[in-house]
Each structure stands twice: as C-alpha cells, then as structure tokens.
Design a protein around this motif. Structure first.
Motif, PDB file in Angstrom:
ATOM      1  N   ASN A 118      29.509  35.767  33.786  1.00 40.82           N
ATOM      2  CA  ASN A 118      28.657  36.267  32.715  1.00 40.82           C
ATOM      3  C   ASN A 118      29.314  36.094  31.346  1.00 40.82           C
ATOM      4  OD1 ASN A 118      30.555  38.245  33.661  1.00 40.82           O
ATOM      5  ND2 ASN A 118      29.600  39.713  32.294  1.00 40.82           N
ATOM      6  N   TRP A 119      30.557  35.623  31.340  1.00 42.18           N
ATOM      7  CA  TRP A 119      31.290  35.364  30.097  1.00 42.18           C
ATOM      8  C   TRP A 119      31.395  33.860  29.881  1.00 42.18           C
ATOM      9  CZ3 TRP A 119      34.967  38.333  26.964  1.00 42.18           C
ATOM     10  CH2 TRP A 119      34.825  39.707  27.110  1.00 42.18           C
ATOM     11  N   PRO A 120      31.223  33.388  28.643  1.00 39.08           N
ATOM     12  CA  PRO A 120      31.562  31.992  28.346  1.00 39.08           C
ATOM     13  C   PRO A 120      33.057  31.759  28.552  1.00 39.08           C
ATOM     14  CG  PRO A 120      30.189  32.925  26.616  1.00 39.08           C
ATOM     15  CD  PRO A 120      30.604  34.063  27.491  1.00 39.08           C
ATOM     16  N   LEU A 121      33.394  30.568  29.012  1.00 39.54           N
ATOM     17  CA  LEU A 121      34.791  30.259  29.304  1.00 39.54           C
ATOM     18  C   LEU A 121      35.662  30.380  28.058  1.00 39.54           C
ATOM     19  CD1 LEU A 121      36.698  29.364  31.541  1.00 39.54           C
ATOM     20  CD2 LEU A 121      36.215  26.986  30.916  1.00 39.54           C
ATOM     21  N   ALA A 122      35.120  29.977  26.904  1.00 42.42           N
ATOM     22  CA  ALA A 122      35.905  30.072  25.667  1.00 42.42           C
ATOM     23  C   ALA A 122      36.226  31.521  25.324  1.00 42.42           C
ATOM     24  CB  ALA A 122      35.149  29.418  24.518  1.00 42.42           C
ATOM     25  N   ASP A 123      35.269  32.435  25.565  1.00 42.19           N
ATOM     26  CA  ASP A 123      35.520  33.846  25.281  1.00 42.19           C
ATOM     27  C   ASP A 123      36.583  34.418  26.211  1.00 42.19           C
ATOM     28  OD1 ASP A 123      33.616  33.565  23.373  1.00 42.19           O
ATOM     29  OD2 ASP A 123      32.038  34.650  24.453  1.00 42.19           O
ATOM     30  N   LYS A 124      36.518  34.037  27.495  1.00 40.04           N
ATOM     31  CA  LYS A 124      37.524  34.515  28.439  1.00 40.04           C
ATOM     32  C   LYS A 124      38.912  34.005  28.054  1.00 40.04           C
ATOM     33  CE  LYS A 124      35.106  32.934  31.940  1.00 40.04           C
ATOM     34  NZ  LYS A 124      34.610  32.611  33.303  1.00 40.04           N
ATOM     35  N   ALA A 125      38.971  32.743  27.656  1.00 37.07           N
ATOM     36  CA  ALA A 125      40.259  32.194  27.229  1.00 37.07           C
ATOM     37  C   ALA A 125      40.778  32.915  25.986  1.00 37.07           C
ATOM     38  CB  ALA A 125      40.124  30.700  26.962  1.00 37.07           C
ATOM     39  N   ALA A 126      39.862  33.238  25.049  1.00 36.50           N
ATOM     40  CA  ALA A 126      40.287  33.930  23.830  1.00 36.50           C
ATOM     41  C   ALA A 126      40.859  35.306  24.151  1.00 36.50           C
ATOM     42  CB  ALA A 126      39.103  34.048  22.876  1.00 36.50           C
ATOM     43  N   VAL A 127      40.232  36.026  25.097  1.00 33.70           N
ATOM     44  CA  VAL A 127      40.724  37.359  25.479  1.00 33.70           C
ATOM     45  C   VAL A 127      42.126  37.260  26.067  1.00 33.70           C
ATOM     46  CG1 VAL A 127      40.386  39.275  27.077  1.00 33.70           C
ATOM     47  CG2 VAL A 127      38.454  38.386  25.780  1.00 33.70           C
ATOM     48  N   LEU A 128      42.332  36.334  27.003  1.00 37.22           N
ATOM     49  CA  LEU A 128      43.627  36.232  27.672  1.00 37.22           C
ATOM     50  C   LEU A 128      44.706  35.706  26.728  1.00 37.22           C
ATOM     51  CD1 LEU A 128      42.547  34.894  31.185  1.00 37.22           C
ATOM     52  CD2 LEU A 128      43.107  37.227  30.506  1.00 37.22           C
ATOM     53  N   VAL A 129      44.360  34.711  25.903  1.00 34.33           N
ATOM     54  CA  VAL A 129      45.350  34.186  24.959  1.00 34.33           C
ATOM     55  C   VAL A 129      45.717  35.247  23.919  1.00 34.33           C
ATOM     56  CG1 VAL A 129      45.722  32.482  23.137  1.00 34.33           C
ATOM     57  CG2 VAL A 129      44.720  31.786  25.307  1.00 34.33           C
ATOM     58  N   GLY A 130      44.711  35.995  23.457  1.00 40.32           N
ATOM     59  CA  GLY A 130      44.999  37.060  22.509  1.00 40.32           C
ATOM     60  C   GLY A 130      45.900  38.125  23.095  1.00 40.32           C
ATOM     61  N   ALA A 131      45.620  38.524  24.356  1.00 43.81           N
ATOM     62  CA  ALA A 131      46.480  39.514  25.002  1.00 43.81           C
ATOM     63  C   ALA A 131      47.892  38.979  25.183  1.00 43.81           C
ATOM     64  CB  ALA A 131      45.880  39.909  26.354  1.00 43.81           C
ATOM     65  N   ALA A 132      48.011  37.705  25.578  1.00 43.25           N
ATOM     66  CA  ALA A 132      49.343  37.119  25.761  1.00 43.25           C
ATOM     67  C   ALA A 132      50.100  37.056  24.439  1.00 43.25           C
ATOM     68  CB  ALA A 132      49.204  35.714  26.361  1.00 43.25           C
ATOM     69  N   ALA A 133      49.402  36.707  23.353  1.00 37.99           N
ATOM     70  CA  ALA A 133      50.069  36.638  22.056  1.00 37.99           C
ATOM     71  C   ALA A 133      50.548  38.018  21.611  1.00 37.99           C
ATOM     72  CB  ALA A 133      49.109  36.047  21.020  1.00 37.99           C
ATOM     73  N   LEU A 134      49.728  39.029  21.825  1.00 38.51           N
ATOM     74  CA  LEU A 134      50.146  40.381  21.453  1.00 38.51           C
ATOM     75  C   LEU A 134      51.349  40.839  22.274  1.00 38.51           C
ATOM     76  CD1 LEU A 134      46.691  42.158  21.007  1.00 38.51           C
ATOM     77  CD2 LEU A 134      48.360  41.618  19.223  1.00 38.51           C
ATOM     78  N   LEU A 135      51.334  40.569  23.574  1.00 38.47           N
ATOM     79  CA  LEU A 135      52.463  40.964  24.411  1.00 38.47           C
ATOM     80  C   LEU A 135      53.727  40.202  24.023  1.00 38.47           C
ATOM     81  CD1 LEU A 135      50.709  41.241  27.901  1.00 38.47           C
ATOM     82  CD2 LEU A 135      51.473  43.100  26.427  1.00 38.47           C
ATOM     83  N   ALA A 136      53.580  38.929  23.674  1.00 44.44           N
ATOM     84  CA  ALA A 136      54.753  38.166  23.234  1.00 44.44           C
ATOM     85  C   ALA A 136      55.324  38.746  21.936  1.00 44.44           C
ATOM     86  CB  ALA A 136      54.375  36.703  23.040  1.00 44.44           C
TER      87      ALA A 136
END
Length: 545
Positions: A342-360
């Motif tokens: 139900n999510w566009p692939l680009a949105d899912k990638a943005a969520v995970l990349v954003g979380a990874a960047a914040l954790l880094a």
C-alpha cells in the motif's frame, strides 16, 4: 553461565540468606555434545519402527470413541515416568521423547475430533504446560513452552480461520501480542513471587518454559509481519510473503489502520522507559533520539513494538541469548516493510534511508555527548591514517562493484540480441500484485522435468531457435554442441528451488497495471555468452507497451 559465575551467585545467595549454608552447586552434565547427539539419533532410529508397529496394532482403537484419550494418556504417563527418573541413561531419555510426541498426537487427534478447534488447542496448551512443570529437563521445558505458546495463540482464533481474510489476520496478530503480554506476566511472577530460595525450583522451571514461549512468540510475530527483504528473493515469498501482501494491500481498512500502529508505538515507548529505568546511563539525549526513531518505525510496522518490548525486557534482565533472538526478529520485521504494497516503493525507501541517516548521525554524536556526573572528556581522537584509508578503499570498492554491475547491464541492453518469448497463461486474478507482474514463460515445457532437482556448479543453459520475428522456441538443454542457424544459448536462473527462464517477475511504476495487462511476450536482450536480461513486455503483435 560459567562455573565461576555460578559459584559467585551461590555465595551471594548464601550470604543474603536466600539459600542455606549447606547449599552446593549442582553437578553439571559433562557428556560431550557429539555423544549426546549420536545417542539421541540412535534412540530415534530405534523408536520409529517400534512406534510404527504400535500404531498398526492400536490404529483401530485410536479411531474409535475414547481410544485416542486412552492411548494418549497411557503413552504420556509412561513417558512422564521415564523422564522423571533421576538416574536416567541418555538412550532411554531419548526413547521417551518420541513417546511424548506420540502420546500428545493421539490426545490431539481426539480433542480436535470431539471439540471446537479453540477449546482443543487451549486444552493441549494446558497439557504442555503441565508436562513442562512435571519434567525436570530444561531443554524439554523450552520445547514444551514453545508448543504451548503456539497452541494458546491458535486458541484465540476463530473456529473456521481463513488465512487470507483480513479480519482473521488482524486477530492473529493481536493473539501474538497477547502472547507477549503473558510472557511479561510470567517474568513478573518469577521476579516478585518466586524470589525466595524455597521456590527456586519453580522459578527455574518457569525460566525454561518462558524462554520457549518467547522464542515461539517472536517467530510468530516475524511470520505475521511477512517475508523479509532479500530473504524472499532468495527463498521465495511463500506463505509469509502472501501474508505480507494481504496485510499491506488492506492495512488501511477499518480501525486496525490506527489501532495496531498505535499499539506498536505504545509498546515501543514502554520498551524505552523500561531500559531507561533499568540502565540509568541510557537517560541521555541521544538515547531519547534513538527511541524517537524507533517510535517512527514502530508506527509503520505493527509487529515491531512488541518485539522491541521483549528485546528491552531481555536486555534489562541480561538474558542475552533471548535478546539476540528478539533483535533478529526486529531486523526481520524492519525488512518486511519492503513488502507493504500500500506504500509506493520510493516512500518506503525514503522512510528507511531517513531512519538510517538519523541513527548514523546519533552514532556519531553519542561518544561526544556528556554524561551527567562524569568529568568532562575530550572528543575521541581523529582516526588514524590507516583507518581512514581503509574506509576510503572500502567505499571505493563498493562503488566500483555497483557501477560495474550497472555497466554490464547497460552494455547488454545496448548490444544484446533482441529475443521475444511467449508468456504462458496465468490466472488473471493473481497477474497483478502491487508494483510487479508475476511471469511464466511458455518455453521450457518438457525440459522442466529434466531441470527439476538439477544440481550444478554452473547455471544450466538452453538452446533456442529464433523465427523471422525474433520469437524464441526452446529446443534442448545446452551440451556444448555447435549451434545451428538462428540458434543461441540462454542461461537459466534459480528461483524457489527451480530453474526459470531468466526471471519470473516484471517490475513497473505503481499505477501502470493497466498498461502491462495485455502483455503476451517478454522482451529480452541476450549476450553471446548466454546471459539474458528482461527489458520489457510486448503485446500480441509484438507491439511495445
């Protein structure tokens, strides 16, 4: 736990009055594990024919009225007597385990035959818990605890449970969350009620039982979340992949669209408070920021909150092996976010990349943030030149490998020979699944039986012949013989334990399902070495779509 750690705990318990002064450390099982494994294997090999003979003799009795209960009770009682013996040879112990399974299976046959499925599962869960309490074997208690967790969860499901009905899937998830709550309650009882030395045996039994219960619950939550990223591509989506797609495509239906994410968020918040209470050193700004990132992920992944709470409880009580299992389940659930269609692939990638960047960023900030009460410290020294060079070389190597793969694909698209392969009929109800199309090519035919189960160090290839339009017809498996006119080799690809023609899926931009629905041919580019790449789909007259 090592012998020195056990001795330390024993001395502390005696000093605090929990244990009497005469208490000693129990003797440890010093049998080498290969001996245990081989003895168990021999016992199982000896037991299986015997159980088969017993089944033939008592098969008629088991199928009648109270027969399953009589046979099950007798076999379970015999197994219980054997397993409770103090001086028990390993071979006899392993012989009792198949008997335990046979007795439980016979009892289950009668209960599921005569009672509603929920009642039968609940009664079997109670039987498993009772045997776990009565059998002084920690490893068996772990297995029985896992079985009890699965049975208790299924007892919460409807009598006629339909796997891909959205309401039943939601109820299944709620049941696993209830299983986590019961595990937490068992831990509370162990810590508050069974704390004195007089109840040490009960506390030890509950520890083994609850460990198995938690392991089964973590596996259930991971299964409920669906197939994880990259694992599905390697092993195939299977049942869990279908569950993920069903949850993803309907997750916006009903009140569950808010209720389950809210529950996941609250459980993650409880996990953060639990760790902050257990470890005061975690009461720092960067730790709160990590918790905020996890809260965001938990909102998107309904199964993540319960697993994070279990992880926090295990870490807070220093149950490191269970904490490792919980961390693995959490990683699996984060990976399953890829399949929420139900999510566009680009949105899912943005969520995970954003979380990874914040954790880094938080990982970089954490060593530099001061701790209350500590003396000021200087920032960590700059990395050595060797470490900096290693990081740079690694980054360049990753970029080189990725770009080499891209260049190879681009070269094949630009210079490969165009080949068209006819699509076999598929069920139109399952043709479109979100942002990709499941494909099946009409090429292998009778060769599929030769390919099934084929083990080869190299990928097999087939020889195809092209007609005047470029449409391929598979002729035979490639044996290295010279090719005839209009023939070329095509390399096959492994998928779900089988060899398929290059690919079994076509990925496209979301919202373009109608564009690709009339596809009748797959368009490939094939290199001189047999490597092939699916580059498009064509209509009935080979017209581009």
């Amino acid at each position: 736990m090592s012998a020195h750690a056990v001795d330390y705990v024993l001395r502390a318990a005696i000093a605090s009055g929990i244990l009497p002064p005469t208490a000693t450390r129990p003797a440890q099982d010093t049998r080498p594990w290969p001996v245990v494994l081989l003895t168990g294997l021999g016992a199982w090999l000896a037991a299986l024919p015997l159980l088969g003979v017993v089944g033939l003799l008592l098969g008629d009795l088991i199928s009648r009225s109270v027969g399953p209960y009589v046979v099950g009770a007798l076999v379970l009682a015999a197994a219980l007597v054997v397993l409770r013996s103090r001086e028990l040879p390993l071979f006899v112990e392993q012989l009792a385990v198949p008997a335990l399974l046979v007795g439980g299976g016979s009892l289950a046959f009668g209960l599921f035959r005569d009672l509603p499925a929920q009642a039968a599962a609940a009664l079997l869960a109670l039987v498993a818990l009772g045997f776990a309490a009565a059998i002084p074997r920690p490893w068996l208690r772990v297995l029985l605890g896992a079985a009890a967790a699965v049975l208790a969860t299924f007892a919460c499901l409807p009598d006629r449970w339909r796997l891909f009905e959205h309401a039943d899937l939601m109820r299944f998830g709620v049941a696993w969350h209830a299983s986590v709550a019961l595990w937490l309650l068992a831990g509370l009882v162990q810590r508050e009620v069974l704390i004195d030395g007089a109840r040490a045996r009960a506390a030890a039994a509950l520890e083994s039982l609850s460990a198995g219960w938690l392991l089964a619950t973590l596996a259930g939550l991971a299964w409920w979340s669906g197939m994880s990223f990259l694992v599905g591509a390697t092993l195939g989506g299977g049942l869990a992949g279908e569950v993920a797609r069903e949850l993803g495509t309907r997750s916006g239906a009903g009140g569950n669209a808010v209720a389950l994410p809210s529950l996941s968020l609250l459980l993650t918040l409880a996990a953060a408070f639990w760790l902050a209470r257990a470890w005061p050193t975690l009461r720092r700004p960067w730790c709160a920021a990590v918790a905020a990132v996890l809260l965001g992920l938990a909102w998107f992944m309904p199964a993540l909150g319960a697993v994070l709470l279990a992880l926090a409880a295990c870490v807070g009580t220093q149950r490191w092996r269970l904490a490792g299992a919980a961390a693995l389940a959490a990683a699996w659930i984060v990976g399953s976010f890829y399949y929420q269609l139900n999510w566009p692939l680009a949105d899912k990638a943005a969520v995970l990349v954003g979380a990874a960047a914040l954790l880094a960023a938080l990982a970089w900030w954490a060593p530099r943030s001061p701790v209350a009460g500590d003396t000021p410290r200087t920032a960590p020294s700059v990395l050595t030149r060797a470490a900096q060079a290693g990081i740079a070389v690694t980054a360049l190597a990753v970029l080189a490998v990725a770009n080499l793969g891209i260049w190879q694909k681009e070269d094949l698209i630009a210079h490969g020979q165009p080949v068209y392969v006819e699509l076999a009929p598929v069920d139109p109800r399952s043709l479109m699944q979100g942002d990709f199309m499941r494909l099946n090519f009409r090429v292998l035919g009778g060769l599929q039986t030769q390919l099934d189960g084929l083990l080869s160090a190299q990928r097999p290839r087939v020889v195809v012949r092209l007609d005047e339009r470029g449409v391929a017809t598979v002729l035979r498996l490639d044996t290295g013989a010279p090719l005839g006119p209009a023939e070329l080799r095509v390399e096959l690809s492994p998928k779900d334990g089988r060899w398929v023609f290059v690919s079994d899926a076509w990925f496209f931009k979301e919202g373009e399902a109608a564009r690709w629905a009339p596809a009748k041919y797959g368009e490939f580019r094939v290199g001189s070495d047999g490597r092939a790449l699916l580059v498009g789909l064509r209509g009935a007259d080979l017209q581009p779509l």
